[in-house]
Write an enzyme that holds these catalytic residues in place. Structure first.
Site: not given
Length: 292
Positions: A43, A103, A131, A133, A169, A197, A269
């Site tokens: 992104h 990931c 989103h 993910e 995450t 994360c 990112s």
């Protein structure tokens, strides 16, 4: 202008998952494979433009057929956010090789969600409903998991079912804590795992310190990036003179009036080369004394 210092946040730079998927894309392009990415591989539009110049063209989920072989092997890169199992099946049916850039932290979340779903739990993902993910995680639960983004979503949960809760995450620790507390007030039997994360979680404290040290913060990241939004808000809470930009031409020189230092940081990112380029461009425009 009184600006004397431009400081690049040494703790910035892409997370491991973003670095990994970019390396995979670059390797396949360098090896001569015709390669596309399913959606933007990260992104960050500046990095997307750089990769597009190398030959990586993003396609959406309705455009698999756009990947024409022209006699060369066809490959598609799955971005770090991951995808549903159906996406991998469809690519295989079309004879497209998948370069799985998911990931490892996201893969872990997908496995946890699938495990508890198969055991009969009500699976809940705390995160953004659209989103990539989150959509991918739902796909590993036959699209039957629930998404909780705010307290209005809590009412959809069955209070009597054993429930497993995990996190997108890249959400903030604050969002995770508040939503988990709200879920526990409604649901009797809750098992939870904080799947945020560690890179994202640890960055919050680092950013607070960095933002507090500078008069002004330029926070660099894609305007469509969930992580960028979270990290920018962390900066702004500490330093109200924080500005979210994606590229240098969004900078307003009036921001720097009466400031002696500007800190340049970025999200998970945002490539380090972009932060350094913005620092160099700013120094040229302001004829700054020194850049650190």
């Amino acid at each position: 202008m009184t600006l004397k210092r431009i400081i690049i946040d040494e703790n910035s730079g892409p997370c491991g998952g973003v670095k990994r998927v970019i390396r995979l894309a670059e390797k396949n392009l360098a090896d001569g494979f015709e390669t596309a990415s399913l959606g933007p591989v990260v992104h960050n539009n500046v990095e997307i433009d750089r990769l597009r110049a190398l030959g990586l063209e993003p396609v959406d989920h309705t455009e698999f057929e756009r990947i024409e072989s022209g006699g060369a092997p066809r490959k598609i890169v799955v971005r770090a956010h991951g995808e549903t199992p159906e996406v991998f099946d469809r690519a295989e049916s079309l004879g497209i090789d998948v370069v799985d850039g998911t990931c490892p932290v996201v893969v872990r979340s997908q496995k946890f969600a699938r495990k508890y779903y198969e055991q009969g739990y009500q699976v809940v993902v705390v995160g953004k409903p659209h989103h990539a993910e989150v959509i991918g995680i739902l796909g590993h639960c036959d699209n039957k998991a629930k998404i909780v983004h705010d307290e209005n979503d809590i009412e959809q949960l069955d209070p009597d079912r054993p429930t497993y809760v995990l996190a997108q995450t890249t959400i903030s620790d604050e969002m995770w804590t508040s939503m988990l507390d709200a879920i526990r007030k409604r649901v009797k039997d809750v098992t939870d795992r904080n799947t945020i994360c560690a890179f994202v979680s640890n960055r919050e404290e680092e950013l607070k310190e960095f933002a507090d040290e500078c008069d002004i913060i330029l926070f660099v990241g894609g305007h469509n990036s969930s992580n960028t939004k979270v990290m920018y808000e962390v900066c702004r809470a500490v330093n109200p003179r924080s500005h979210w930009i994606e590229k240098f031409d969004e900078v307003d020189l009036a921001w720097f009036y009466d400031a002696e230092s500007v800190g340049i940081s970025g999200s998970a990112s945002t490539p380090m080369w972009l932060l350094e380029q913005i620092g160099t461009d700013l120094a040229k425009r302001l004829e700054t004394v020194s850049t650190e």
